[in-house]
Scaffold this motif. Structure first.
Motif, PDB file in Angstrom:
ATOM      1  N   ILE A 124       0.866  -1.176   0.000  1.00 48.81           N
ATOM      2  CA  ILE A 124       0.000   0.000   0.000  1.00 48.81           C
ATOM      3  C   ILE A 124       0.904   1.228   0.000  1.00 48.81           C
ATOM      4  N   GLN A 128      -2.028   6.165  -3.826  1.00 43.96           N
ATOM      5  CA  GLN A 128      -3.151   5.318  -4.170  1.00 43.96           C
ATOM      6  C   GLN A 128      -4.420   5.907  -3.562  1.00 43.96           C
ATOM      7  N   ALA A 130      -8.051   5.151  -1.440  1.00 43.34           N
ATOM      8  CA  ALA A 130      -8.804   4.255  -0.575  1.00 43.34           C
ATOM      9  C   ALA A 130     -10.291   4.389  -0.920  1.00 43.34           C
ATOM     10  N   LEU A 165      -3.555   4.626   7.300  1.00 44.09           N
ATOM     11  CA  LEU A 165      -3.565   5.432   6.081  1.00 44.09           C
ATOM     12  C   LEU A 165      -3.932   6.858   6.456  1.00 44.09           C
ATOM     13  N   LEU A 184      -7.833  -0.583  -2.385  1.00 40.30           N
ATOM     14  CA  LEU A 184      -6.802   0.384  -2.747  1.00 40.30           C
ATOM     15  C   LEU A 184      -6.685   0.364  -4.263  1.00 40.30           C
TER      16      LEU A 184
END
Length: 279
Positions: A124, A128, A130, A165, A184
């Motif tokens: 992750i 990116q 979520a 995150l 993700l």
């Protein structure tokens, strides 16, 4: 003992005009036969090489397209066909990783800039997105305000079996996933069948052009890569791509049906790819 003089040898070694003509005719027939065989063999080799090249390209393009669509984010597929039949584009959001969230800011709870999830083997990264509980393409491609279904990750930190995150601002997700699924994702990808001046179409792939509210035409996208050529579908009569949307009880199905032409002959693929409807 008999002695043969030089003139006698010369007389015996000579040949007549008729014999010479016969030899020339025979050699000509042999040369014509051999050359015809060589030309025929060369033609077969060239044609078989052309067929093999088109088959290899088509297999690669269709297989790559199939694998990417199969890993698309639920409810992210959308299809655009030009009114004049000059192109068709299938767009989707690729899933780079998935896990389950532990704590997430979800409406009507207060906003937060941190989401906690379970550590997984997949990587992750910051940059990116979520996504939680995506139900429609509009929610995926056109999130609005601080309450939405998709947010950009600005930082990732791992501690034990938990990963945090961090987002660039305080946010909250619109709805909770019944099974606490967290996706993700990367930027959208498009596969297009585009008409070319020579009368055929190319299968092309576009990426890294960003999320856009309305599905973009090929001229509005970047990073064009040709995946296959020699497609001859008349896109308004015989579409190369057909999308059956998902419902509450069925998965979305992408029908990939390009027709390829080579050496005056054609062959057609008929693939069906399911996009799992499990948000």
């Amino acid at each position: 003992m008999r002695v043969i003089t030089q003139s006698k040898w010369a007389k015996q070694a000579a040949f007549t005009l008729v014999e010479m003509v016969m030899v020339i005719l025979i050699l000509g027939i042999i040369v014509v036969g051999v050359s015809s065989f060589v030309i025929f063999g060369t033609r077969i080799f060239v044609e078989s090489s052309a067929v093999d090249q088109v088959l290899s390209q088509s297999r690669f393009g269709v297989e790559r397209m199939t694998r990417e669509i199969r890993s698309a984010l639920p409810n992210s597929t959308r299809l655009l066909t030009a009114a004049d039949g000059s192109y068709q584009c299938i767009e989707f959001v690729p899933v780079t990783a998935s896990t389950s969230y532990v704590n997430a800011p979800i409406a009507p709870a207060a906003t937060s800039n941190i989401l906690s999830a379970i550590v997984i083997n997949q990587t992750i990264l910051a940059g990116q997105w979520a996504t939680i509980y995506p139900l429609t393409a509009s929610e995926i491609y056109n999130p609005t305000g601080s309450t939405a279904k998709r947010f950009l990750i600005s930082n990732v930190s791992t501690s034990g079996d938990q990963v945090d995150l961090t987002f660039g601002a305080s946010i909250r997700f619109t709805e909770a996933s019944p099974l606490k699924r967290l996706y993700l994702t990367a930027q959208p990808v498009s596969y297009c069948v585009e008409n070319q001046p020579n009368g055929t179409s190319d299968l092309t792939r576009y990426a890294n052009y960003g999320y856009q509210n309305s599905q973009p035409a090929p001229t509005a996208m970047a990073n064009r890569v040709i995946m296959a050529q020699n497609i001859i579908n008349s896109l308004l009569i015989e579409p190369a791509i057909i999308l059956t949307p998902s419902s509450l009880v069925t998965n979305a199905i992408v029908h990939i049906e390009p027709r390829f032409s080579v050496n005056g002959e054609s062959f057609k693929y008929q693939h069906q790819v399911q996009v799992i409807n499990v948000p």
